[in-house]
Each structure stands twice: as structure tokens, then as C-alpha cells.
Design a protein around this motif. Sequence first.
Motif, mmCIF file in Angstrom:
data_model
loop_
_atom_site.group_PDB
_atom_site.id
_atom_site.type_symbol
_atom_site.label_atom_id
_atom_site.label_comp_id
_atom_site.label_asym_id
_atom_site.label_seq_id
_atom_site.Cartn_x
_atom_site.Cartn_y
_atom_site.Cartn_z
ATOM 1 N N TRP A 129 -3.238 6.219 -2.119
ATOM 2 C CA TRP A 129 -3.602 4.912 -1.568
ATOM 3 C C TRP A 129 -3.651 3.848 -2.658
ATOM 4 O O TRP A 129 -4.657 3.194 -2.867
ATOM 5 C CB TRP A 129 -4.916 4.993 -0.792
ATOM 6 C CG TRP A 129 -4.869 5.970 0.335
ATOM 7 C CD1 TRP A 129 -5.531 7.150 0.432
ATOM 8 C CD2 TRP A 129 -4.079 5.851 1.527
ATOM 9 N NE1 TRP A 129 -5.222 7.779 1.606
ATOM 10 C CE2 TRP A 129 -4.326 7.003 2.306
ATOM 11 C CE3 TRP A 129 -3.190 4.881 2.017
ATOM 12 C CZ2 TRP A 129 -3.720 7.211 3.533
ATOM 13 C CZ3 TRP A 129 -2.588 5.091 3.241
ATOM 14 C CH2 TRP A 129 -2.856 6.247 3.988
ATOM 15 N N GLU A 130 -2.531 3.721 -3.313
ATOM 16 C CA GLU A 130 -2.410 2.708 -4.365
ATOM 17 C C GLU A 130 -2.193 1.328 -3.749
ATOM 18 O O GLU A 130 -1.393 1.156 -2.829
ATOM 19 C CB GLU A 130 -1.226 3.043 -5.285
ATOM 20 C CG GLU A 130 -1.023 2.019 -6.385
ATOM 21 C CD GLU A 130 0.190 2.329 -7.242
ATOM 22 O OE1 GLU A 130 0.386 1.635 -8.247
ATOM 23 O OE2 GLU A 130 0.954 3.260 -6.897
ATOM 24 N N GLU A 182 0.859 5.298 0.006
ATOM 25 C CA GLU A 182 -0.023 6.437 0.253
ATOM 26 C C GLU A 182 -0.024 7.400 -0.934
ATOM 27 O O GLU A 182 -1.049 8.004 -1.261
ATOM 28 C CB GLU A 182 0.407 7.169 1.522
ATOM 29 C CG GLU A 182 -0.564 8.245 1.943
ATOM 30 C CD GLU A 182 -0.281 8.781 3.336
ATOM 31 O OE1 GLU A 182 -0.820 9.856 3.672
ATOM 32 O OE2 GLU A 182 0.466 8.136 4.102
ATOM 33 N N SER A 238 -0.411 5.536 -9.427
ATOM 34 C CA SER A 238 -1.769 5.660 -9.975
ATOM 35 C C SER A 238 -2.637 6.602 -9.150
ATOM 36 O O SER A 238 -3.809 6.808 -9.472
ATOM 37 C CB SER A 238 -2.431 4.283 -10.025
ATOM 38 O OG SER A 238 -2.539 3.724 -8.717
ATOM 39 N N VAL A 250 0.860 -1.182 0.000
ATOM 40 C CA VAL A 250 0.000 0.000 0.000
ATOM 41 C C VAL A 250 0.891 1.224 0.000
ATOM 42 O O VAL A 250 1.715 1.408 0.905
ATOM 43 C CB VAL A 250 -0.935 0.016 1.224
ATOM 44 C CG1 VAL A 250 -1.735 1.321 1.251
ATOM 45 C CG2 VAL A 250 -1.875 -1.184 1.197
ATOM 46 N N THR A 274 -9.685 4.691 -5.030
ATOM 47 C CA THR A 274 -8.777 3.675 -4.506
ATOM 48 C C THR A 274 -9.566 2.401 -4.231
ATOM 49 O O THR A 274 -10.730 2.482 -3.797
ATOM 50 C CB THR A 274 -8.079 4.144 -3.208
ATOM 51 O OG1 THR A 274 -7.335 3.049 -2.657
ATOM 52 C CG2 THR A 274 -9.077 4.638 -2.191
#
Length: 384
Positions: A67-68, A60, A64, A58, A166
Motif C-alpha cells: 500500500w505504497e 498495493e 517501499s 496507490v 503505510t
Amino acid sequence: MASPLTHLGDMPIEVFMRDYWQQKPLLIRNAFPNFESPISGEELAGMALEEAVESRLVLENGESGPWELRTGPFTEEDFLTLPRTHWTLLVQAVDQWLSEVAELKESFRFIPDWRLDDVMISYAADQGSVGPHYDHYDVFLLQAEGKRLWQQGVKVDETSPRLEGTPLNILKEFNAENSWVLEPGDMLYLPPQYSHWGIAEGGCTTISIGFRAPSASVILEDLAAEVAMGLPDSLRYTDAGMEPAKCPAEVDSESVARLQQQLIEWLKQPEKITQWFGAVMTEAKYPDTVALDADEAADWREQMPKGAQLVLNPASRAAFCREPATLFVDGEALSAPLTFAQQFAESHEISWDDIEAFPEIASNDGLIDQLVAQGTLIYPPEDF
């Protein structure tokens, strides 16, 4: 082997179960005195390279967007390209692979074995987290290495607003009611649905001991089908003695109440419910991992008289019930001598002495053959 905890800090387990379990959070300072982590962040990353291990990253501030979420298995290059801060690696079911982690579960046997889900371990770089969120299960969060700031908020549910953009269930709004910095050996207990947010203060490792509980929808859907199989077609809705209909077109409250009472009567099948419940609660979380060991101990008849032992696969689950005597293993309800079923469900081991005491379990195509063939019974792994 570790023994079940008798106290959480200074609190007797009986007090915890009465006043906190599934009711309210509890911070336990120095729950495990002089605790040393059974795994380092680097070793955890090594596990995340393996195909058979479920792992996630994860970030932050990901490529992308905020919270990717990335899913493993990962490569060494994946870790080399991570930023210095604000990311977390999570690895599920580490207890299936490392004996030291599996041994931690012994401390929590004041709760039934079949309630335990798995032991997840996370490593977070400085300021790493998975965002403010909540879980549907009870969890003990044991700090293993470094420090983590835990903030605990109110109870929330499916209607609470989520952050868009997300795949993670990040809460859009979070207000902390309590905040604590946990150090190695400290532990935080959180009941289901309490919002929380853990943020690493420097690199840190956290061990999550989570507990499973089937949802109401799963129970109603699955159990209804199981119970219905034993009901005769002649057993139907009845309304003998009802009063004349005041409004023939209405489904009235008296009829609904009558049906509810009949449902209660139809569900009075304690043996069938026990068999269903035991099977459901011992289903393996990763059945493919169990299957990898199928027939690994096929020569047990030759090896056990020489001192070899059979043990429960670390990825398997077992429990028992008394009426009728049943051994539940990996989602199956198997007939077995009660003394043996209890002994094996508690110890997870079978020796030649057990076979001599209960020869019926060693018959051709019997209990042991069945469990060996599906990978549930194996020789002790090197790390266990």
C-alpha cells in the motif's frame, strides 16, 4: 444543462433523503442509463502530469512495501514503469477542469451546493484498489468505465485498528456484509464511516461525488471565536438563586448544568452563525487555483456591454442567505441585493442585464471589482 435527479433508480429522491441519506448504503443499478465516461484513463493520467492538479497513486505492492502512496504531479515515465495490475490513480477536483464532469454535479442538487466537496475520478488497473477503508463524508460512487467489485462492511471509527507501515488508513480487519459488481451507470451511495473496499475487475474508471461537513472540533473552535467577538465583557457566568454550597471545594453538577444553559443563550445569535456558516461552507478547496485567475477579467466594464459574460470560477464556491441578504463566495460574506445574490448563487453567471438591474454591484471597488480581482469571477473558460 443537467437537472437534479428526481429518482435514484426507481426510488424517489424524497424517499432516499428520508430513509438512506447519512443512514445506510444504497446500491442504485442503472442510475445513469447509457452512461458514457467523460474522461478516459489515459486522459486522467494526462491531468496527473499537471502541477496545479492534486493526484495520487496507490500501489498495493509498492517498492517501499504494501500500500505504497505516491503523490503527483507525475511524469510519463512514472506511468510507463507501473506494474500491469494492482495500482490506482486518483485525481481530485476534476470538476474544476472539465465541464462534462462539472455538469454531473447538477444531478445532485437535491443536496445543497455548499455540501458538495468535489468530484474525484480514479482509474484502476486490473485488481487495483486503495484497500479497505472508510471516509468521514457521504459519497456517491458512479461506475464510469469497466467493472469494479465493491464490498461494504460495518461502520467503523478512529478506534478501528489500522494496518501499520503505510500512510494510508487501511483497515486491519475487514468483513464484507454486502458485495456488488458495478458496471457503467451503476452507482453506490455510502454514508460516512461505512467501511468499503473497491477492487477493479480489469481496467476501470470510477467517479466519486463527495460531500463536505465540518468536524465538531472545527465548528466549536472556529464558531466560538466568531460568536465571542460580539459578546460584551460584562456578560459572564452567573449563579443568582443558587442554594448554599454543601461542599465548597466541589464543582457540582448543578453549576455545570447552569453553565450549559448559559452557553445555549450566548449562542442565540442566528445572524452571526449564518454568516460564519455560509463563509466556512463556501471556502474554496484549492484557493491557489482561484488566485491563478486574479484580474483575468479586469476589463469587464469594456467587454460586458459587447455581450461578454462573467462566470463563477470552477474552483470557487457560492451560496446565499436571506436574513440578512448576503452572498457567500470563497469564504467571504458579502452584502448584496437578495434577488441578485440568489440568482448568481444558483446560476453562477452575471450578464450586462444583471448589471443594469443591480447597478450597485458595478460601482468602483464594488462587488464585481472585488470578485474579479481575487479570481472568483472570470470569463467562461474554453472547456466550460
